[in-house]
Write a protein that holds these residues in place. Structure first.
Motif, mmCIF file in Angstrom:
data_model
loop_
_atom_site.group_PDB
_atom_site.id
_atom_site.type_symbol
_atom_site.label_atom_id
_atom_site.label_comp_id
_atom_site.label_asym_id
_atom_site.label_seq_id
_atom_site.Cartn_x
_atom_site.Cartn_y
_atom_site.Cartn_z
ATOM 1 N N TYR A 486 111.775 76.115 77.743
ATOM 2 C CA TYR A 486 110.797 76.858 78.528
ATOM 3 C C TYR A 486 110.349 78.060 77.714
ATOM 4 O O TYR A 486 110.887 78.349 76.635
ATOM 5 N N THR A 487 109.360 78.780 78.227
ATOM 6 C CA THR A 487 108.771 79.901 77.509
ATOM 7 C C THR A 487 108.801 81.136 78.396
ATOM 8 O O THR A 487 108.464 81.069 79.576
ATOM 9 N N VAL A 488 109.211 82.259 77.823
ATOM 10 C CA VAL A 488 109.230 83.537 78.533
ATOM 11 C C VAL A 488 108.094 84.397 78.008
ATOM 12 O O VAL A 488 107.950 84.589 76.793
ATOM 13 N N VAL A 489 107.269 84.887 78.928
ATOM 14 C CA VAL A 489 106.108 85.699 78.582
ATOM 15 C C VAL A 489 106.291 87.099 79.141
ATOM 16 O O VAL A 489 106.663 87.262 80.309
ATOM 17 N N GLU A 490 106.036 88.092 78.309
ATOM 18 C CA GLU A 490 106.099 89.482 78.746
ATOM 19 C C GLU A 490 104.780 90.163 78.422
ATOM 20 O O GLU A 490 104.293 90.079 77.281
ATOM 21 N N ALA A 491 104.186 90.814 79.420
ATOM 22 C CA ALA A 491 102.888 91.456 79.254
ATOM 23 C C ALA A 491 102.984 92.927 79.631
ATOM 24 O O ALA A 491 103.615 93.285 80.635
ATOM 25 N N ASP A 492 102.349 93.762 78.835
ATOM 26 C CA ASP A 492 102.097 95.146 79.218
ATOM 27 C C ASP A 492 100.662 95.465 78.841
ATOM 28 O O ASP A 492 99.894 94.571 78.478
ATOM 29 N N SER A 493 100.257 96.703 78.931
ATOM 30 C CA SER A 493 98.854 97.038 78.724
ATOM 31 C C SER A 493 98.414 96.905 77.280
ATOM 32 O O SER A 493 97.212 96.876 76.994
ATOM 33 N N GLU A 494 99.355 96.779 76.359
ATOM 34 C CA GLU A 494 99.009 96.724 74.943
ATOM 35 C C GLU A 494 99.125 95.329 74.345
ATOM 36 O O GLU A 494 98.388 94.995 73.411
ATOM 37 N N SER A 495 100.040 94.511 74.860
ATOM 38 C CA SER A 495 100.259 93.211 74.228
ATOM 39 C C SER A 495 100.897 92.238 75.193
ATOM 40 O O SER A 495 101.405 92.619 76.252
ATOM 41 N N MET A 496 100.867 90.967 74.788
ATOM 42 C CA MET A 496 101.564 89.897 75.495
ATOM 43 C C MET A 496 102.355 89.116 74.464
ATOM 44 O O MET A 496 101.821 88.726 73.421
ATOM 45 N N THR A 497 103.635 88.889 74.739
ATOM 46 C CA THR A 497 104.477 88.100 73.843
ATOM 47 C C THR A 497 104.976 86.856 74.559
ATOM 48 O O THR A 497 105.236 86.884 75.762
ATOM 49 N N ALA A 498 105.082 85.776 73.810
ATOM 50 C CA ALA A 498 105.602 84.511 74.326
ATOM 51 C C ALA A 498 106.794 84.113 73.465
ATOM 52 O O ALA A 498 106.653 83.913 72.252
#
Length: 531
Positions: A486-498
């Motif tokens: 599976y994939t974990v995605v984290e988003a904030d106002s500057e970037s998104m990481t997968a």
């Protein structure tokens, strides 16, 4: 507060006090006054879904005999009142909401309690009671009003007989706000004489393809008995949409697959009846809200969930409204004219307008499309003289893809990112208006995730992946893996990481988990780079 999987599965808490509230049901008869069950009525566990800032939908299904061959789960043809309770703590000393729903035989004694009046961005605990029986405790979370960060996982393709759901055991230990499931929650094929890798003896009815409501109910029941899947449902709210195998492989709107044995799928009425059965069983077994309840062979699965000014989530349905596949479906070359024909539909006119207009009006930093099958063009033949396309993917609907990507660009949609399932392999891709031009501007990023278990044990690469990633063939593909996970995605106002989590073995239980790749997209700069 730390809540381990063992506590999620084992904590029951104190009894609820009796509450006489009405619920929505169909049966004319009065509710069963003092139900007594031959087995645990909460064998499928509990779940929550579609979080809003002020509430969630809570789910369970009463089934003391979960694999009963009549599809009733061991329940009588009687309505049962099911109480529910929501609290701020897992021991229910600080209760905040209570209510009751009527579990009816018409909906397989499933419960969909739409709870409101909660605080935004808060963790809550919930449980159900039927008669003297109390369910396991679930944990959920409301959508935050204006989060600084959002963290979610996405998954798809969990063929029960091809692998264990070990990935979900690891997912349940993550720190997540929600889980996206992008389709193929179950598979319609027969499970094999011994349940495939599961080694479980089952009735002959499980050996055939699902056709009737009873078939679909029991296939969902078999899937929902997995304790690792239950743990992930109990840990977080889920947002779901279907792909093809919840009904039939590669179905497309009003068109069935051609090769189903012993079933008249070419009869439109028979096909609609089969879809209606599959849609109903899907709703009965998952935490979906009332607008997603099907009406026969029709259902509106596409919808938007907002997470403050940070992220808008556009949940798509790429099955119900699409045109039939061209050139007899499959993976083929020599079909460029047909797959590129003007006007071909993947989303349908209404959903396409809803998506583009809604994303164009979005004020969120990120616009995430929860999509079922790969949007990126993929030439599956490394021979530069031959272009081979997967006709069930967006490659078979070229004009629809062009309209989508042009629409995102023309409406100046902020930071579009697509998360995708279906293909049993993980891919990171740049989405451009011209995949033949390596220098074409990037419109969006696509993170495609691998399967939970479909395809059995995977590997870092395979023959298909080698063809996809051959030099010069698909320069917009940044990375590929054919391992499971599976994939974990984290988003904030500057970037998104997968971050791609993989479990190397699914044909036996107990495999570990590792992160094999992480990619980052910066806000305002479309395109993914290794993080």
């Amino acid at each position: 507060m730390e809540l381990t999987r063992r506590r999620l599965l084992g904590l029951s808490g104190a009894s609820l006090s009796g509450i006489a509230l009405h619920g929505a049901g169909f049966s004319a008869g009065s509710a069963w006054a003092a139900p007594r069950f031959a087995g645990d009525p909460f064998a499928f566990g509990v779940a929550s879904g579609d979080p809003l800032p002020d509430g969630v939908v809570l789910w369970t299904r009463l089934a003391p005999d979960p694999l009963a061959l009549d599809g009733r789960g061991g329940m009588p043809e009687r309505t049962v009142t099911v109480d529910w309770e929501v609290a701020e703590d897992e021991r229910f000393t600080r209760g905040v909401r209570r209510g009751a729903e009527q579990a009816t035989p018409e909906l397989a004694h499933s419960v969909h309690a739409e709870v409101s009046g909660l605080d935004a961005g808060r963790e809550y605990f919930y449980r159900f009671r039927a008669g003297a029986d109390i369910s396991p405790v679930g944990r959920t979370r409301t959508a935050p009003d204006d989060p600084a960060r959002l963290r979610f996982a996405f998954a798809s393709c969990q063929c029960w007989y091809e692998g264990f759901y070990t990935a979900y055991r690891h997912m349940a230990a993550e720190d997540l706000d929600l889980v996206l499931h992008l389709g193929d929650y179950l598979y319609e094929y027969g499970v094999g004489e011994n349940g495939g890798v599961r080694g479980m003896a089952l009735d002959a009815s499980f050996q055939r393809e699902t056709l009737s409501l009873v078939d679909y109910r029991n296939r969902h029941a078999l899937t929902r008995l997995d304790t690792d899947l239950q743990a992930a449902h109990q840990a977080f709210p889920w947002v779901l949409s279907w792909d093809d195998h919840e009904v039939e492989n590669n179905w497309a709107g009003d068109f069935a697959q051609l090769d189903t044995d012993g079933y008249p799928d070419q009869d439109p009425e028979a096909w609609r009846a089969r879809k209606a059965a599959a849609f109903q069983a899907y709703y009965e077994h998952l935490p979906l809200r009332l607008p997603q309840r099907p009406r026969g062979a029709e259902a509106r699965m596409y919808r938007k969930l907002a997470f403050g000014s940070l992220l808008d989530l556009h949940v798509l349905d790429t099955r119900s409204h699409r045109d039939d596949q061209v050139c007899g479906d499959g993976t083929k070359s020599g079909c460029d004219v047909e797959r590129s024909a003007p006007g071909r539909q993947m989303l349908g006119d209404e959903q396409e307008r809803w998506l583009l207009d809604g994303a164009g009006r979005s004020g969120a930093v990120w616009n995430v499309l929860a999509n079922q099958t790969l949007i990126a063009q993929v030439d599956q033949n490394p021979d530069p003289a031959v272009h081979t396309s997967g006709l069930d993917m967006w490659d078979g609907y070229v004009d629809a893809r062009d309209r989508l990507l042009r629409g995102l660009r023309d409406r100046n949609v902020e930071n579009p990112v697509v998360v995708t399932g279906d293909i049993h392999r993980a891919v990171v891709a740049d989405l451009t208006l011209d995949f033949a031009d390596a220098d074409a501007p990037v419109v969006a990023t696509e993170f495609a995730g691998s399967s939970i278990s479909s395809g059995k044990d995977g590997s870092p690469t395979d023959e298909v992946g080698a063809a996809w990633m051959a030099p010069g063939v698909n320069p917009h593909l940044k990375w590929h893996s054919s391992q499971r996970g599976y994939t974990v995605v984290e988003a904030d106002s500057e970037s998104m990481t997968a971050s791609y989590r993989v479990t190397p073995v699914v044909t036996v239980p107990g495999s570990g988990i590792s992160t094999v790749a992480t990619f980052r997209v910066e806000a305002g700069r479309p395109g993914a780079q290794p993080a």
